[in-house]
Motif scaffolding. Structure first.
Motif, PDB file in Angstrom:
ATOM      1  N   THR A   1       0.927  -1.079  -0.020  1.00 16.30           N
ATOM      2  CA  THR A   1      -0.007   0.123  -0.038  1.00 16.30           C
ATOM      3  C   THR A   1       0.989   1.385   0.106  1.00 16.30           C
ATOM      4  N   SER A   2       1.988   1.020   0.645  1.00 19.52           N
ATOM      5  CA  SER A   2       2.744   2.180   0.731  1.00 19.52           C
ATOM      6  C   SER A   2       3.557   2.660  -0.713  1.00 19.52           C
ATOM      7  N   SER A   3       3.852   1.477  -1.194  1.00 17.37           N
ATOM      8  CA  SER A   3       4.576   1.641  -2.698  1.00 17.37           C
ATOM      9  C   SER A   3       3.449   2.195  -3.624  1.00 17.37           C
ATOM     10  N   LEU A   4       1.909   1.672  -3.470  1.00 18.09           N
ATOM     11  CA  LEU A   4       0.852   2.345  -4.173  1.00 18.09           C
ATOM     12  C   LEU A   4       0.528   3.620  -4.120  1.00 18.09           C
ATOM     13  N   ARG A   5       0.523   4.189  -2.748  1.00 17.25           N
ATOM     14  CA  ARG A   5       0.239   5.417  -2.668  1.00 17.25           C
ATOM     15  C   ARG A   5       1.508   6.477  -3.212  1.00 17.25           C
ATOM     16  N   THR A   6       2.491   5.958  -3.349  1.00 15.42           N
ATOM     17  CA  THR A   6       3.668   7.026  -3.813  1.00 15.42           C
ATOM     18  C   THR A   6       3.445   6.949  -5.388  1.00 15.42           C
ATOM     19  N   GLU A   7       2.985   6.027  -5.973  1.00 22.82           N
ATOM     20  CA  GLU A   7       2.665   5.911  -7.418  1.00 22.82           C
ATOM     21  C   GLU A   7       1.387   6.789  -7.521  1.00 22.82           C
ATOM     22  N   LEU A   8       0.500   6.853  -6.764  1.00 22.18           N
ATOM     23  CA  LEU A   8      -0.779   7.477  -7.104  1.00 22.18           C
ATOM     24  C   LEU A   8      -0.175   9.160  -6.951  1.00 22.18           C
ATOM     25  N   LEU A   9       0.481   9.380  -5.961  1.00 22.80           N
ATOM     26  CA  LEU A   9       1.080  10.766  -5.673  1.00 22.80           C
ATOM     27  C   LEU A   9       1.809  11.388  -6.925  1.00 22.80           C
ATOM     28  N   HIS A  10       2.758  10.458  -7.345  1.00 24.61           N
ATOM     29  CA  HIS A  10       3.604  10.744  -8.663  1.00 24.61           C
ATOM     30  C   HIS A  10       2.589  10.839  -9.800  1.00 24.61           C
ATOM     31  N   ARG A  11       1.393  10.354  -9.944  1.00 22.46           N
ATOM     32  CA  ARG A  11       0.310  10.742 -10.993  1.00 22.46           C
ATOM     33  C   ARG A  11      -0.507  11.705 -10.928  1.00 22.46           C
ATOM     34  N   GLY A  12      -0.497  12.174  -9.619  1.00 24.45           N
ATOM     35  CA  GLY A  12      -1.474  13.391  -9.233  1.00 24.45           C
ATOM     36  C   GLY A  12      -2.673  12.894  -9.231  1.00 24.45           C
ATOM     37  N   SER A  13      -3.051  11.346  -8.879  1.00 20.59           N
ATOM     38  CA  SER A  13      -4.181  11.005  -8.932  1.00 20.59           C
ATOM     39  C   SER A  13      -4.994  11.550  -7.658  1.00 20.59           C
ATOM     40  N   ASN A  14      -6.605  11.585  -7.971  1.00 29.91           N
ATOM     41  CA  ASN A  14      -7.355  11.879  -6.974  1.00 29.91           C
ATOM     42  C   ASN A  14      -7.872  10.749  -6.262  1.00 29.91           C
ATOM     43  N   VAL A  15      -7.606   9.318  -6.742  1.00 29.96           N
ATOM     44  CA  VAL A  15      -7.845   7.961  -5.986  1.00 29.96           C
ATOM     45  C   VAL A  15      -7.028   8.051  -4.797  1.00 29.96           C
ATOM     46  N   ARG A  16      -7.643   7.811  -3.588  1.00 27.72           N
ATOM     47  CA  ARG A  16      -7.139   7.630  -2.335  1.00 27.72           C
ATOM     48  C   ARG A  16      -7.016   6.249  -2.048  1.00 27.72           C
ATOM     49  N   VAL A  17      -5.926   6.044  -0.920  1.00 32.12           N
ATOM     50  CA  VAL A  17      -5.666   4.806  -0.337  1.00 32.12           C
ATOM     51  C   VAL A  17      -5.273   4.948   1.002  1.00 32.12           C
ATOM     52  N   THR A  18      -6.053   4.172   1.944  1.00 29.93           N
ATOM     53  CA  THR A  18      -5.733   4.455   3.297  1.00 29.93           C
ATOM     54  C   THR A  18      -5.530   2.996   3.981  1.00 29.93           C
ATOM     55  N   ILE A  19      -4.999   2.821   5.198  1.00 30.68           N
ATOM     56  CA  ILE A  19      -5.060   1.664   5.832  1.00 30.68           C
ATOM     57  C   ILE A  19      -5.874   1.834   7.423  1.00 30.68           C
ATOM     58  N   ALA A  20      -6.624   1.077   7.868  1.00 30.52           N
ATOM     59  CA  ALA A  20      -7.281   1.145   9.155  1.00 30.52           C
ATOM     60  C   ALA A  20      -6.510  -0.084   9.971  1.00 30.52           C
ATOM     61  N   GLN A  21      -5.620   0.291  10.920  1.00 33.06           N
ATOM     62  CA  GLN A  21      -4.987  -0.872  11.415  1.00 33.06           C
ATOM     63  C   GLN A  21      -5.708  -1.110  12.872  1.00 33.06           C
ATOM     64  N   MET A  22      -5.894  -2.565  12.855  1.00 30.74           N
ATOM     65  CA  MET A  22      -6.815  -3.031  14.086  1.00 30.74           C
ATOM     66  C   MET A  22      -6.165  -3.383  15.006  1.00 30.74           C
ATOM     67  N   PRO A  23      -6.876  -3.349  16.273  1.00 29.80           N
ATOM     68  CA  PRO A  23      -6.475  -4.055  17.408  1.00 29.80           C
ATOM     69  C   PRO A  23      -7.001  -5.559  17.485  1.00 29.80           C
ATOM     70  N   ALA A  24      -7.115  -6.093  18.566  1.00 28.85           N
ATOM     71  CA  ALA A  24      -7.745  -7.542  18.660  1.00 28.85           C
ATOM     72  C   ALA A  24      -9.224  -7.410  18.557  1.00 28.85           C
ATOM     73  N   VAL A  25      -9.949  -8.084  17.681  1.00 33.62           N
ATOM     74  CA  VAL A  25     -11.317  -7.777  17.540  1.00 33.62           C
ATOM     75  C   VAL A  25     -12.105  -9.343  17.749  1.00 33.62           C
ATOM     76  N   ASN A  26     -13.166  -9.125  18.529  1.00 36.91           N
ATOM     77  CA  ASN A  26     -14.053 -10.381  18.763  1.00 36.91           C
ATOM     78  C   ASN A  26     -14.798 -10.829  17.362  1.00 36.91           C
ATOM     79  N   THR A  27     -14.055 -11.632  16.582  1.00 42.94           N
ATOM     80  CA  THR A  27     -14.890 -12.102  15.453  1.00 42.94           C
ATOM     81  C   THR A  27     -14.863 -13.381  15.355  1.00 42.94           C
ATOM     82  N   PRO A  28     -15.726 -14.175  14.670  1.00 45.74           N
ATOM     83  CA  PRO A  28     -15.852 -15.446  14.581  1.00 45.74           C
ATOM     84  C   PRO A  28     -14.795 -16.212  14.013  1.00 45.74           C
ATOM     85  N   GLN A  29     -13.633 -15.583  13.611  1.00 45.23           N
ATOM     86  CA  GLN A  29     -12.685 -16.193  13.187  1.00 45.23           C
ATOM     87  C   GLN A  29     -11.939 -17.270  14.136  1.00 45.23           C
TER      88      GLN A  29
END
Length: 337
Positions: free
Chosen positions: A162-190
């Motif tokens: 994702t970091s690599s992709l973000r720099t490519e989008l910045l280079h292109r001047g793109s208005n497409v955005r990419v971000t990451i939501a970093q999670m804690p421990a979550v109570n899921t069925p997994q």
């Protein structure tokens, strides 16, 4: 016009909780996962809450299936505004007890699944020069722990990709955005269906948060994608900064505590795992958003709220620094009196 949002891993856990929030907004929600029962139940919830749902059964590890789902989404609901990559699988075991095939499967789903989803999203967003991609990451993508080497490796890979992709989008001047939501421990069925070789039932490392806490963080990241990443929950902040400040100390701490903290005192799950096949593909097998740890999971997170309002963090740090400085001055004056 309502947003069109694609969510992979939408049949359970965080993805399911995110789908509900977009349903409340009246969004068009495209639900992608392998398990039909969970997807149908999620679609019912989205539509009951006021949204429009489209179900697509697909394995994110298969790029052609994700591409077909993206095509169907735009044909039925119009241009995709937000793409959320959330699907994953894992194996709980020491590294030397995980087979090569199992390791590859986790990597294909948990890492390459995000790559495949991102590729299909960009194919449509780049020509329009708009759109947002949210990667649902993990604190374990910055600080690995024992017994989850395949999952941790995949989450680390997502950060780098994702970091690599973000720099490519910045280079292109793109208005497409990419971000990451970093999670804690979550109570899921997994934790009830994960492929595990542990002697006891696996659990997330406490503190544990409910999927709704994670979902609010994901939706906020999608609404405000200008930041590189969001740390959801105080334990995520503590994990990331602890690893940056004292990684060797954290290594020793996790070597001592990381095995027991990921297991309960109960016997391991008796059902089959979802590593190769979904466990919710038959009618009546819906698992919902929550896992088996409702009694110990937090439904609110002060830290997650701060992550959505960074100005409060800055203000709090400034006030803390001012208070510390004031205390130092008072101690100095007291020493001279």
């Amino acid at each position: 016009m309502p947003q069109t949002v694609v969510i992979t891993g939408a049949s359970a856990g965080i993805g399911r909780a995110v789908a509900r929030l977009y349903g409340e907004r009246g969004a068009n929600v495209v639900l992608i996962a392998r398990g039909r029962a969970g997807l149908d139940a999620a679609a019912h919830e989205v539509e009951e809450l006021g949204g429009t749902a489209l179900v697509r059964v697909a394995d994110t590890a298969a790029a052609e299936q994700i591409e077909e789902a993206a095509t169907a989404a735009e044909q039925a609901l119009g241009p995709i505004d937000v793409w959320i990559n959330c699907a994953f699988t894992s194996v709980f075991a020491p590294f030397d007890e995980i087979t090569a095939e199992e390791y590859e499967r986790v990597t294909h789903v948990t890492y390459l699944g995000f790559v495949n989803g991102t590729r299909s999203a960009l194919k449509r967003m780049l020509p329009r020069d708009r759109g947002t991609i949210v990667q649902v990451g993990s604190a374990l993508g910055e600080r690995a722990i024992p017994l989850q080497s395949a999952y941790c490796g995949a989450k680390h890979a997502i950060n780098g990709f994702t970091s690599s992709l973000r720099t490519e989008l910045l280079h292109r001047g793109s208005n497409v955005r990419v971000t990451i939501a970093q999670m804690p421990a979550v109570n899921t069925p997994q934790f009830s269906w994960v492929h595990s070789r542990l002697p006891r039932h696996p659990q997330p490392v406490p503190p544990i948060y409910q999927p709704e806490v994670a979902a609010r963080g994901v939706v906020h990241a999608a609404d405000h994608p200008g930041r590189k990443q969001y740390y959801i929950g105080p334990s995520t902040w503590a994990t990331v900064w602890g690893n940056r400040l004292a990684p060797a100390l954290l290594d020793r701490y996790l070597a001592r505590t990381g095995f027991d903290s990921q297991q309960t005192d109960r016997l391991p799950p008796s059902g089959r795992s979802n590593l190769y096949e979904p466990v919710d593909q038959e009618e009546g097998c819906d698992h919902g958003a929550h896992g088996p740890f409702d009694d110990s999971a937090h439904s609110r997170s002060f830290g997650a709220g701060l992550a959505r309002h960074p100005a409060l963090v800055v203000s709090g740090l400034a006030l803390g620094a001012a208070a510390a400085a004031g205390a130092a001055v008072r101690r100095g004056l007291a020493g001279r009196s």
